[in-house]
Structures are given as C-alpha cells and as structure tokens.
Design a protein around this motif. Structure first.
Motif, short mmCIF file in Angstrom:
data_model
loop_
_atom_site.label_atom_id
_atom_site.label_comp_id
_atom_site.label_asym_id
_atom_site.label_seq_id
_atom_site.Cartn_x
_atom_site.Cartn_y
_atom_site.Cartn_z
N ILE A 428 -18.19 73.45 79.84
CA ILE A 428 -16.92 73.20 80.53
C ILE A 428 -15.93 74.31 80.20
CG2 ILE A 428 -14.91 71.67 80.54
CD1 ILE A 428 -16.89 69.34 80.19
N HIS A 429 -15.87 74.71 78.92
CA HIS A 429 -14.93 75.79 78.55
C HIS A 429 -15.26 77.10 79.26
CE1 HIS A 429 -12.58 78.63 76.20
NE2 HIS A 429 -13.70 79.29 75.94
N HIS A 430 -16.52 77.51 79.21
CA HIS A 430 -16.89 78.80 79.80
C HIS A 430 -16.74 78.79 81.32
CE1 HIS A 430 -18.11 80.45 76.00
NE2 HIS A 430 -19.02 79.50 75.79
N HIS A 431 -16.98 77.64 81.95
CA HIS A 431 -16.85 77.56 83.40
C HIS A 431 -15.40 77.41 83.84
CE1 HIS A 431 -17.73 75.96 87.53
NE2 HIS A 431 -18.67 76.87 87.43
N SER A 432 -14.51 77.02 82.90
CA SER A 432 -13.11 76.81 83.26
C SER A 432 -12.37 78.12 83.52
CB SER A 432 -12.40 76.04 82.15
OG SER A 432 -12.26 76.86 80.98
N GLY A 433 -12.87 79.21 82.93
CA GLY A 433 -12.19 80.48 83.12
C GLY A 433 -11.02 80.70 82.19
N ARG A 434 -10.79 79.79 81.24
CA ARG A 434 -9.69 79.98 80.28
C ARG A 434 -10.00 81.19 79.40
NH1 ARG A 434 -5.98 75.86 80.00
NH2 ARG A 434 -5.32 76.51 77.93
N LYS A 435 -8.97 82.01 79.15
CA LYS A 435 -9.19 83.29 78.47
C LYS A 435 -9.28 83.14 76.96
CE LYS A 435 -6.86 85.87 82.14
NZ LYS A 435 -5.76 86.80 82.49
N GLY A 436 -8.76 82.04 76.42
CA GLY A 436 -8.78 81.85 74.98
C GLY A 436 -10.15 81.46 74.46
N SER A 437 -10.19 81.16 73.15
CA SER A 437 -11.45 80.85 72.48
C SER A 437 -11.81 79.38 72.62
CB SER A 437 -11.34 81.22 70.99
OG SER A 437 -11.01 82.59 70.83
N PHE A 438 -13.08 79.11 72.35
CA PHE A 438 -13.56 77.73 72.28
C PHE A 438 -13.65 77.37 70.79
CE2 PHE A 438 -15.64 73.95 73.52
CZ PHE A 438 -16.68 73.72 72.64
N ILE A 439 -12.73 76.53 70.35
CA ILE A 439 -12.64 76.14 68.94
C ILE A 439 -13.11 74.70 68.83
CG2 ILE A 439 -11.15 75.91 66.94
CD1 ILE A 439 -11.47 78.79 67.91
N LYS A 440 -14.07 74.46 67.93
CA LYS A 440 -14.57 73.10 67.77
C LYS A 440 -14.27 72.58 66.36
CE LYS A 440 -19.15 75.17 67.26
NZ LYS A 440 -20.51 75.24 67.81
N VAL A 441 -13.92 71.31 66.29
CA VAL A 441 -13.58 70.66 65.03
C VAL A 441 -14.33 69.34 64.96
CG1 VAL A 441 -11.75 69.73 63.59
CG2 VAL A 441 -11.27 71.67 65.07
N ASN A 442 -15.05 69.12 63.87
CA ASN A 442 -15.70 67.84 63.64
C ASN A 442 -14.75 66.98 62.82
OD1 ASN A 442 -17.30 65.65 62.82
ND2 ASN A 442 -19.16 66.90 62.88
N CYS A 443 -14.12 66.02 63.48
CA CYS A 443 -13.09 65.21 62.82
C CYS A 443 -13.66 64.37 61.70
CB CYS A 443 -12.41 64.32 63.86
SG CYS A 443 -11.60 65.23 65.19
N ALA A 444 -14.98 64.13 61.71
CA ALA A 444 -15.58 63.30 60.68
C ALA A 444 -16.02 64.11 59.47
CB ALA A 444 -16.79 62.55 61.25
N ALA A 445 -16.04 65.45 59.58
CA ALA A 445 -16.56 66.30 58.51
C ALA A 445 -15.47 66.89 57.63
CB ALA A 445 -17.41 67.42 59.10
N ILE A 446 -14.19 66.79 58.04
CA ILE A 446 -13.08 67.38 57.29
C ILE A 446 -12.41 66.28 56.47
CG2 ILE A 446 -10.94 68.68 57.44
CD1 ILE A 446 -11.86 69.74 60.11
N PRO A 447 -12.19 66.50 55.16
CA PRO A 447 -11.49 65.50 54.35
C PRO A 447 -10.11 65.19 54.94
CG PRO A 447 -12.48 67.18 52.97
CD PRO A 447 -12.63 67.65 54.37
N GLU A 448 -9.71 63.94 54.81
CA GLU A 448 -8.45 63.49 55.43
C GLU A 448 -7.26 64.29 54.93
OE1 GLU A 448 -7.86 59.32 55.20
OE2 GLU A 448 -5.83 59.38 56.03
N GLU A 449 -7.26 64.65 53.61
CA GLU A 449 -6.11 65.37 53.07
C GLU A 449 -6.03 66.81 53.57
OE1 GLU A 449 -8.50 63.95 51.42
OE2 GLU A 449 -9.51 65.28 50.01
N LEU A 450 -7.12 67.32 54.17
CA LEU A 450 -7.11 68.69 54.68
C LEU A 450 -6.98 68.76 56.19
CD1 LEU A 450 -9.96 70.29 52.52
CD2 LEU A 450 -7.50 70.36 52.11
N LEU A 451 -7.00 67.62 56.86
CA LEU A 451 -6.99 67.62 58.32
C LEU A 451 -5.75 68.28 58.89
CD1 LEU A 451 -8.51 64.15 59.30
CD2 LEU A 451 -9.32 66.38 60.02
N GLU A 452 -4.58 67.96 58.33
CA GLU A 452 -3.34 68.50 58.90
C GLU A 452 -3.29 70.02 58.78
OE1 GLU A 452 0.14 66.59 57.51
OE2 GLU A 452 1.51 67.86 58.65
N SER A 453 -3.68 70.56 57.60
CA SER A 453 -3.66 72.02 57.45
C SER A 453 -4.72 72.68 58.32
CB SER A 453 -3.88 72.39 55.98
OG SER A 453 -5.17 71.97 55.55
N GLU A 454 -5.87 71.99 58.53
CA GLU A 454 -6.90 72.55 59.39
C GLU A 454 -6.44 72.60 60.84
OE1 GLU A 454 -10.05 73.83 58.99
OE2 GLU A 454 -9.54 73.93 56.86
#
Length: 712
Positions: A428-454
């Motif tokens: 979907i990202h590559h077909h959308s034509g958006r010029k920015g990057s595709f950034i992915k985040v696994n919300c279950a893999a990041i500790p809760e105390e680090l989520l906001e800074s991430e």
C-alpha cells in the motif's frame, strides 16, 4: 442562469384603496422605488415613487388615493426565463424595473437593472472560476504572458514540470527563467499565429510545446504556452520498438528453420509462417495465406486436436504433395491463457529431424524466456507482487488494497498472525506514491516506558541519559510517508490518547520540547485482535478506533485459500534454496495433500517455517512426508507402532531411501507426461539441469514408447 435566482422578492404590495401616504411609507420601509397594485394576488399595475413626487408637486394631498397614479401597462417577465431573455425584454420596453411572475401569473418579485448587473457579475465570476479550475486540473502545463513577456498566469502542473516555486515565477520575465520558451512566445506574439508541436527538453524531460497568441479586441495582447510531458510516451515507444525487434528476431528464426513452420491464433487462422511452408505448398507470397484458416490451406494437417483439445501433437506422419512429412504442434500459452498454436512440418532430410527439433526447442525456449522477462519487468511496477496467490478471495483483497493505497485515509489491516499483513502494508505504501519512508513499529515489542520516546523522540538534554543532539521519533521519520503500527491492539491507553492527538492535529511535541512539530503522516495499522471488543471492554479508545478504521482490509487465513499452497511452496523453496545453497526441486504430491488437510494455525508464516525445517532435513531433491516435523501430525499414524524396538537402523534408512526413489521416479514420469516428452521443459519444471534429468532417466530405466513408462 434563471431570473428567479436574482429577483428581489421583498417588494411593496398596494391596493386600489391605498393612499399616497401609505405608498410613501411602504417605499421608505422597504427602500424601493416601485410598488405593485394587486387585487386578490393578481397584478393590476404599478406605482412609481416619481409619479407620486409629480403628484405632490401638483398640489395632491397625501391622503389622496394612488389609483390615478397607477401605470397599467407593465413589463413583466417569468421567473424561469433566462437572464439574457429578461435583459432583452427590459431593454425593449426601455424600463429599469420589471415585475416577475410565477406559473399562476402571481407576483414573484421585482427585477431591477442592479439585479441584472449583479447576476452578470456572478455569472462572470462563475465563468472565471470554472476556467481557473479547468486550467488547474489540466494534465498539460499552461503558462501565459503579456506582450512584454511577463508571466500573468500558470497552473500547478507547470510549477511541477518546471521544478520551480510560485514565488520564483510571477511576475518574472520568462526569457530570464526559460530562454527557449521566451523565444517561442515572443515569436507567437509577433506573428500572431499558433506555433504548434515543438519538441523540447526541460530538466531531462521531453515535452511537446504549443505557443498560442492571446487576442483582446482584435489585437494580440500576450501569448500562452501549453506543455505536454511525453517522457513516458517515449518510454512506451521504446518498449514498442523492442517488441518490434523481438518480432523481427522471431521472423528471422522462422526463416532459418529447415522445414515448414506455421503459427496460428486460437481460431486456427495463420498469423506467421516461413518460406519452408510456402515452398512445401508451392505458394508464392506470405500475403496469400496470412489470416486464412490453416485447415483451408493445409487440410492434411490435423488441427482439431491442438486447437480444440489444447493438446500437444508429437510426430504425426502425414503426406503432403507426395512427400512424407512429420507434423508436430504445440499450443502457446501466456498468463495461463492459450493464445495460439505452433505447427511444424518436417519434410527435408528426415534422418536429421532430431537436430531440427532441437533447434525448434531452442527457439521455443527463447520465446518463453522473452515472455517471462516481459512478465518479470511488468511485475516490477506492481508492489503487491510479493503476495503470492491465485485465489479469488486473496486477489480481491489485493485489488481493494491497490484502490485504498491511492486514497489519503487511514487503513486498518486485520487478520490472524502470519497472514501477511505487513506485506500488504508495504505494498500500500509503495503503490500510494508517497515520497516519504515506510516506518514500521511493533507496538507489542517496545516496552511501555519507551513507547513515547520511540514514537515522538526527544530533544537534547530531555532526561538523564538522553542521546546528545536528541533523537527523532517514528512520526518524524515517517514525515511525508507512512507509519505502520503493527499489533496496535497492544498499545497502552496513555499512548493511545497522544496518538489520537497527532492524528487529529497532525502535530506532536518531542519529549523536552517547547514547540510542536508538524508532520504529514499516513497511518496504517494492523492487528490480530478484535478491536471492537477491546473498545467495549475499555481497553482501546473508541475515538482512536474510528480514526484508524476508515478503511478496513481483512486478510483471510491460509485455511481459507488452501489452493495457494502449491504456489507458496514453490515460492518458499526457491527462497530457501537461495539462502541455503541447496537444490530442492519441490514437494511431493503427498506433502501437498497433507498440507491441504492441515488447519495451519500459524498461517503462511508457519508454512514457511515448516518448509525451511524440511529443506534442512531433506537429503534428496524432493520433500516427502517423513521430512516434515512430527508435531504437525503429518507422519503416518502407525509408523512407530509397527516398528520393532530391536529393528536395525539401516532397515529404516533403506525403506526411506526406496520411498524417496519411488516418489522421485513418479514425479519424473508425471512431469514428462505434462511436458509431452520435451526434456528441456521437463527439466525446467522439475528445477534440475538437463544432464541431471538424463542421469535420472537412465537410473530409473525410463524409456519413451507410445507413452512414458518405467521398465523397472
């Protein structure tokens, strides 16, 4: 535009008994110059304030009636007439005001000259807006200049094509910015004629430019240039030239063939042939047979079997013009669809027909190679190619994803773990034509105390241990691009609130920052959980749910498209072979059957893991059921119960070796039948070299009679 849209409906209504005093009072209250005298809503006449003024100057009393002052010959117009009709009627009657009537001849309102002027100004404004909108939405770039070559108008397409900003263009002299355009515009103004279809190059882009003089009051007051970017068209022309070159190569190859070659379409009409066929039937030119049914030109060739039954014919003995010939035919397929048939007639040097067939097989391989290359090149432009499927339900989801990718809305991708949600998000990202990057985040893999800074990052010195210079967050990294929130159902409620604010306001504050940061980010979210249930339980914000749930794509589990398993197996084995430097040809039919009976709780990811494990433990070229893990319950149910505890290990190894050889032999026989005995295609289908195939044919004593069979 209609009269009713510009009529003054707040008019003065008088009766025959009304006095001059009452009329003047009504004129002052409504701030109008004219009143309508009616009787039972029917128009009797009009009274103008100037008639009253003259009566008062002639010593009339304010309490006198207005009937003597009433004008009965009144210019009326209908409310559904056009403004142009109303204008003509008022000019014809030489009046500044007219009474507007409805369908029942009752008074609708008053139209004055000022109303006409207002209506024409509105129409002019609408016309200007439509013209501006039309120019802005043209695919062509448009720039206009005055007689001094100063830029007067342009559209956004022009700014994009010329790679300049708005402030860099207006009202700069066009010659200073683009000398070639300025030269042609000046010529169009001087000559007063259109200069059409000039090919130019601007910033490595090929454009076709047309220069058109602009006339005002029969004199040239400026000019405009219309630019059409034809870079893509030239690429298409290059591809067409390549296709033409391939056709020429094919024609040359046909001419070099020893004997007769004919290519027909699905209806049996000749589309290509060579000199050998013409000589065999004593035909002078190709034009005599092109487009004609092969059955009419060469009735000796049996075309029904290949054309109707789509079967390959090998070595049929026929007689043409008292010459013994061998006729072969093979259907031509593209993307799984039959598009024609190749017929070969061997009539010269029959003792060397094997060599000729080898040449023809080489030609067929080249055609197949070019076709595959063209298909591979076309797949590069489709970012959803990594999603391997032939299932209608999965293809429908892919089509929906392609449509949704072109929108600006947030998308929620749901489905069980291992179904390929991340592949859909990347597509979907590559077909959308958006010029920015595709950034992915696994919300279950990041500790809760680090989520906001991430997510939001922090500035220099925001807290003890902060990285010098600060750190950008995922939102900042995804600016102008796409942020993929995987497993969003595991996001804490506190972060959900901040995420909602970013989605609503398109801005956030870094940790330790005093000013917000603006971002342009599209959100793609994925989850294997029931978010609606989480909302009902209070574990997920309802307003955030509706923010990310604008478009929903539901990926079906593998158990709902089991027909994709053969394709997926072939894809994953090719991928695993490349990583492990192994040469596994594929999985046996028994494995496919057992795979299709399994529930696959881990979906496609589990299938890949099972195949990767089997490749490591497979000593032969084909994966058999006994290479699969026990926990899948794919082994024979009674395999261990019938094995004696004191049975030597080499007996079991010998049995497995015989089983592998038997499966390998059957796979080769099946492939030979599918390929009609063509060794080259059989080797390609099995994923082995021709040398390896010939060794296996000799090893298993496989010979060709009327059909392929094993003599051992």
């Amino acid at each position: 535009m209609k009269v009713k849209n510009f009529t003054t409906v707040n008019y003065v209504q008088l009766s025959l008994d009304s006095t001059i005093r009452e009329a003047l009072s009504a004129f002052l209250h409504h701030q109008v110059d004219m009143g309508c005298v009616t009787d039972q809503d029917q128009l009797l006449g009009i009274v103008h304030k100037y008639s009253i003024y003259r009566a008062l100057l002639n010593q009339s009393s304010l309490d006198d009636g207005i009937e003597p002052l009433m004008k009965t010959r009144v210019i009326t117009i209908h409310k559904d007439q056009t403004l142009y009709e109303a204008r003509d009627k008022m000019m014809e009657g030489n009046v500044s005001q007219a009474v507007v009537l409805d369908h029942q001849e009752k008074i609708f309102g008053i139209m004055s000259k000022s109303d006409l002027v207002t209506s024409h100004m509105t129409a002019l404004e609408h016309t200007i807006n439509r013209m501006t909108s039309l120019i802005e939405n043209l695919q062509e770039s448009v720039i206009s200049v005055d007689s001094s070559l100063n830029v007067t108008a342009y559209n956004q397409t022009a700014l994009k094509l010329l790679k300049i900003e708005k402030q860099d263009l207006q009202p700069e002299h066009i010659i200073r910015l683009f000398p070639e355009l300025g030269k042609r515009l000046s010529e169009a103004i001087r000559k007063g004629t259109i200069i059409d279809a000039k090919r130019m190059t601007i910033y490595n882009q090929t454009v076709i430019a047309s220069f058109i003089p602009i006339r005002e009051l029969n004199r040239v007051s400026g000019a405009m240039v219309v630019l059409r970017d034809v870079t893509s068209y030239e690429k298409i022309a290059d591809e067409l030239e390549t296709t033409t070159h391939l056709k020429q190569l094919l024609d040359s190859a046909l001419e070099l063939a020893y004997d007769a070659v004919i290519i027909t379409d699905n209806h049996g009409k000749i589309t290509r042939t060579n000199r050998g066929f013409l000589n065999l039937y004593q035909i002078q030119t190709k034009e005599e047979v092109m487009g004609e049914p092969l059955s009419a030109i060469a009735p000796e060739i049996h075309t029904n079997q290949t054309l109707k039954n789509k079967e390959k014919v090998e070595g049929e003995l026929i007689e043409i013009n008292r010459k013994k010939c061998i006729a072969t035919s093979m259907p031509i397929y593209q993307n799984g669809q039959k598009i024609g048939t190749i017929f070969k007639i061997i009539f010269q040097q029959l003792d060397t027909w094997r060599d000729i067939l080898l040449h023809m097989e080489k030609l067929e391989s080249e055609v197949s190679f070019y076709r595959k290359e063209l298909m591979r090149m076309s797949k590069k432009s489709n970012p959803f190619t990594p999603i391997i499927t032939s299932n209608d339900q999965m293809n429908k989801v892919k089509d929906e994803a392609m449509i949704a990718s072109k929108s600006f809305s947030n998308i929620l991708i749901t489905g069980e773990s291992g179904t390929g949600k991340e592949l859909f998000a990347e597509g979907i990202h590559h077909h959308s034509g958006r010029k920015g990057s595709f950034i992915k985040v696994n919300c279950a893999a990041i500790p809760e105390e680090l989520l906001e800074s991430e997510f939001f990052g922090y500035v220099d010195g925001a807290f003890t241990g902060a990285k010098k210079g600060g750190k950008p967050g995922k939102f900042e990294l995804a600016h102008k691009g796409t942020l993929f929130l995987d497993e969003i159902g595991d996001m804490p409620l506190t972060l959900q609130t901040k995420l909602l604010r970013v989605l609503q306001e398109q801005e956030f504050e870094k940790i330790g920052a005093t000013q917000p940061t603006k971002v342009d980010v599209r959100i793609l979210a994925a989850t294997n959980k029931d978010l609606a249930k989480l909302v009902r339980n209070g574990d997920f914000r309802e307003d955030l749910f509706y923010r990310i749930h604008v478009i929903r794509l539901k990926i079906p589990p593998l158990r709902e498209h089991l027909d994709d398993i053969p394709l997926l197996c072939k894809h994953f084995i090719t991928k695993i072979n490349a990583k492990t430097n192994k040469t596994i040809a594929g999985v046996s039919p028994d494995v496919i059957q057992k795979f299709e009976q399994y529930h696959w709780p881990g979906n496609i990811r589990e299938l890949e893991n099972v195949l990767e494990r089997a490749v490591h433990f497979c000593p032969s070229n084909w994966i058999e059921p006994h290479h699969l893990p026990d926990e899948l319950n794919l082994l024979e149910a009674n395999q261990d119960s019938h094995k004696k505890r004191d049975q030597p290990d080499f007996d079991l190894a010998d049995k497995r070796k015989k089983s592998v050889h038997s499966s390998e032999k059957q796979a080769i026989l099946k492939a030979l039948k599918e390929c009609g005995g063509n060794r080259t295609r059989t080797a390609q289908l099995l994923g082995v070299s021709r040398t390896t195939l010939y060794k296996k044919l000799k090893q298993y004593n496989i010979q060709q009679t009327l059909d392929f069979t094993s003599l051992s």
